[in-house]
Design an enzyme around this catalytic site. Sequence first.
Site, PDB file in Angstrom:
ATOM      1  N   PRO A 236       8.077  -0.327  -0.874  1.00 51.79           N
ATOM      2  CA  PRO A 236       6.740  -0.485  -0.111  1.00 51.79           C
ATOM      3  C   PRO A 236       6.501   0.054   1.158  1.00 51.79           C
ATOM      4  O   PRO A 236       7.365  -0.011   1.869  1.00 51.79           O
ATOM      5  CB  PRO A 236       6.463  -1.969  -0.397  1.00 51.79           C
ATOM      6  CG  PRO A 236       7.771  -2.934  -0.734  1.00 51.79           C
ATOM      7  CD  PRO A 236       8.622  -1.501  -1.050  1.00 51.79           C
ATOM      8  N   GLU A 459       9.136 -19.642 -11.284  1.00 45.41           N
ATOM      9  CA  GLU A 459      10.419 -18.918 -11.413  1.00 45.41           C
ATOM     10  C   GLU A 459      11.312 -20.154 -11.643  1.00 45.41           C
ATOM     11  O   GLU A 459      12.235 -19.610 -12.295  1.00 45.41           O
ATOM     12  CB  GLU A 459      10.563 -18.121  -9.947  1.00 45.41           C
ATOM     13  CG  GLU A 459       9.667 -16.964  -9.763  1.00 45.41           C
ATOM     14  CD  GLU A 459       9.593 -16.006 -10.753  1.00 45.41           C
ATOM     15  OE1 GLU A 459      10.741 -15.987 -11.638  1.00 45.41           O
ATOM     16  OE2 GLU A 459       8.811 -15.251 -11.214  1.00 45.41           O
TER      17      GLU A 459
HETATM   18  P1  ADP Z   1       7.907   3.081   5.886  1.00 48.96           P
HETATM   19  O1  ADP Z   1       8.381   4.364   6.421  1.00 48.96           O
HETATM   20  O2  ADP Z   1       8.775   2.448   4.963  1.00 48.96           O
HETATM   21  O3  ADP Z   1       6.437   3.002   5.806  1.00 48.96           O
HETATM   22  P2  ADP Z   1       8.309   2.593   8.799  1.00 48.96           P
HETATM   23  O4  ADP Z   1       9.598   2.720   9.000  1.00 48.96           O
HETATM   24  O5  ADP Z   1       7.226   3.743   9.245  1.00 48.96           O
HETATM   25  O6  ADP Z   1       7.958   2.258   7.101  1.00 48.96           O
HETATM   26  O7  ADP Z   1       7.895   1.161   9.563  1.00 48.96           O
HETATM   27  C1  ADP Z   1       6.984   0.914  10.535  1.00 48.96           C
HETATM   28  C2  ADP Z   1       7.489   0.133  11.650  1.00 48.96           C
HETATM   29  O8  ADP Z   1       7.678  -1.250  11.116  1.00 48.96           O
HETATM   30  C3  ADP Z   1       8.701   0.693  12.212  1.00 48.96           C
HETATM   31  O9  ADP Z   1       8.407   1.445  13.284  1.00 48.96           O
HETATM   32  C4  ADP Z   1       9.270  -0.827  12.567  1.00 48.96           C
HETATM   33  O10 ADP Z   1       8.671  -1.071  13.978  1.00 48.96           O
HETATM   34  C5  ADP Z   1       8.677  -1.620  11.846  1.00 48.96           C
HETATM   35  N1  ADP Z   1       9.922  -2.066  10.999  1.00 48.96           N
HETATM   36  C6  ADP Z   1       9.756  -1.886   9.529  1.00 48.96           C
HETATM   37  N2  ADP Z   1      11.072  -2.388   8.943  1.00 48.96           N
HETATM   38  C7  ADP Z   1      11.933  -2.689  10.020  1.00 48.96           C
HETATM   39  C8  ADP Z   1      13.097  -3.386   9.868  1.00 48.96           C
HETATM   40  N3  ADP Z   1      13.761  -3.534   8.980  1.00 48.96           N
HETATM   41  N4  ADP Z   1      13.441  -3.633  11.275  1.00 48.96           N
HETATM   42  C9  ADP Z   1      12.956  -3.304  12.426  1.00 48.96           C
HETATM   43  N5  ADP Z   1      11.555  -2.673  12.441  1.00 48.96           N
HETATM   44  C10 ADP Z   1      10.954  -2.798  11.331  1.00 48.96           C
HETATM   45 ZN    ZN Z   2       7.264 -15.597 -15.413  1.00 47.34          ZN
END
Ligand code: ADP
Ligand code: ZN
Length: 678
Positions: A236, A459
Amino acid sequence: MENNNSFGNPNNSNNKPKKKFSFYWIYVVLTAVFLGSLFFNGGSKTEEIDKGKLITLLKDKDIEKIDLVNGEIAEIYLNESGLQKYFPNERSSSFNSTPNYTLRIGSVERFEQDLETAQEGFTDPIYPQNVKRHNWGAEIVSWILPIVIIFGFWFLIIRMMGRNGGAGGGGNVFNIGKSQAKLYDNASDVKVTFKDVAGLEEAKEEVMEVVDFLKNPGRYTKLGGKIPKGVLLVGPPGTGKTLLAKSVAGEANVPFFSISGSDFVEMFVGVGASRVRDLFKQAKEKSPSIIFIDEIDAIGRARGKNPMSGGNDERESTLNQLLTEMDGFGTNSGVIVIAATNRADILDKALMRAGRFDRQIYVELPDLIGRKEIFEVHMRKLKLSDDVSIEFLAKQTPGFSGADIANVCNEAALIAARRNKESIEKQDFLDAIDRIVGGLEKKNKVITDSEKKVIAFHEAGHATTSWLLEFAHPLVKVTIVPRGKALGAAWYLPNERQITTKEQMYHEMIATLGGRAAEQLIFGHISTGALSDLEKVTKQATAMVVYYGLDEKIGNRSYYDSTGQQDYALTKPFSEKTAEIIDERVSQLIESAYQEALKILGDNIDGLTQLANKLIDKEVVFGDDLEMIFGKRPWVKEEIEFPKEEDNESTSQQDNESESKSESESKSESESKSESES
Ligand code: ADP
Ligand code: ZN
């Protein structure tokens, strides 16, 4: 206004405003020329006279000649005596070079007539000479202006299409076929490493391999192995897919080209394909390098799904080009493509084929521990007060993605700043969460506490019944972290069996109904959360009665058509009476399974409650925890291993919301197949 360096000197930065200026100058100059030309006709200094004056001039014989220009204007040149009379001072300069007077005429015939009558009886009357004259200024402008307007329009459109500001100069007409990928070079930008990515341990481990491929390709190629070309990150939005891809580039210390799938899609035919070509060319020049394509579903959607609309041609050719490029670049050329999507199911199968995106990494919404780690990462930069507990905050944010959590941290800092605080306090975080939940409610799945409780018991109901029934699949893991459209999920370890007995099918039905039964038992009312459960159970019961001959009343009959030629939608292979019996037997079967589930859960309500509370607390529960609550399953002869994590063998069962009909359908279909056919 977007500027591009292909016009001129790229390293002259004060070039910019000047160019901006000159662009509009073109319009200004042209408008001036155009307006000027409009006034050109009447714009000369020559005095305009009326007919009376002309007749006087004629009668006095003051006129040298008359030019009739374009049949509209008479230009009158005076002779010597006329000049002496009217222009005594400027005799030499204006003599015969420019007309002294002009006269606008209505009709040429009337004018000629007037001349004749005025000069009646003269020995050498003056006749007007017809002169054709072009007004070059006006004519040129009338030709050029539309062209300029058309070009201006075109410029404008191109400019609007190059909307992604800094994306490598898409705003220029001449760069339309160039890739708009953003390049993160060794030298440039902030480095993202694995330290910045919290949680996602499995995903990290897998991409770690990619890093290793890029760093030490020799180690793998030496043994004849092929380095993968593509990695697909599925999950997601906001779960850190982009971040993960960037961190791979950061760790491997290679250039990183980032582009979004939608950047390939333009209104001009062939642009997408040429951008793909250009992107790969650039990446190969900088190899080893990583190409990251976000939202690959914008181009990678399955081809030919909708043959009626020809509008897909462009997207198809873009996709084809991508496939060609991925096939084309040599295995060891050191370019790895990482793509991200949240809809792996709609991607073209050709993308998944070996040698393309043959690795898929699932990036899910974070669970409690994951959220804690993400909070930790984003709090590094914040000035926190002592009352902030990460553990507490993680518990307050079920269903939040990494991006949401990053947002919470930032918002909390802003709120605290507005309140003139020295450090960020717990209350600031809570307010930030509230604010973000308010914004999320529509677009994302945010679970309230009471909902969380219902889901946990639901669940737990599945888990408990399946644990306590001899022939049901043992549970591997159950979670109430929302996944896609499902609110919770349980993984089971199916036995390797080719033939399913009636008891096995029945027990599975009981376990499937265990979710709803638990809701009924604990809360006294049922919810829509069991849609896919009910769908699955109905299909299974119908299959038992109609296909497998497992019902006494129907007997050893199967209305299954393996040839697939019978159209049962129109004609049923059984009588109305049989149809009624089938309906009745199916509902009896389901009802008795439901009662059985209620009974089992009623007898084990303590265990159920314990399990549900554990779920609410930890969000993920494994087989080991069930063993602690209910004890070992007595009928398990050989020791069953409980893999800690989801593995390929286990099937997943999801509880979907009512809107996700198609998704749950495909799930339960494939599942019943794997379980019931020999
Ligand atoms: P997606 O590409 O899956 O839509 P992004 O990589 O662009 O998501 O994530 C957006 C922001 O959310 C990142 O720049 C970061 O700041 C934060 N973020 C999302 N997941 C993490 C994670 N596992 N650890 C640290 N920061 C995260
Ligand atoms: Zn169920």
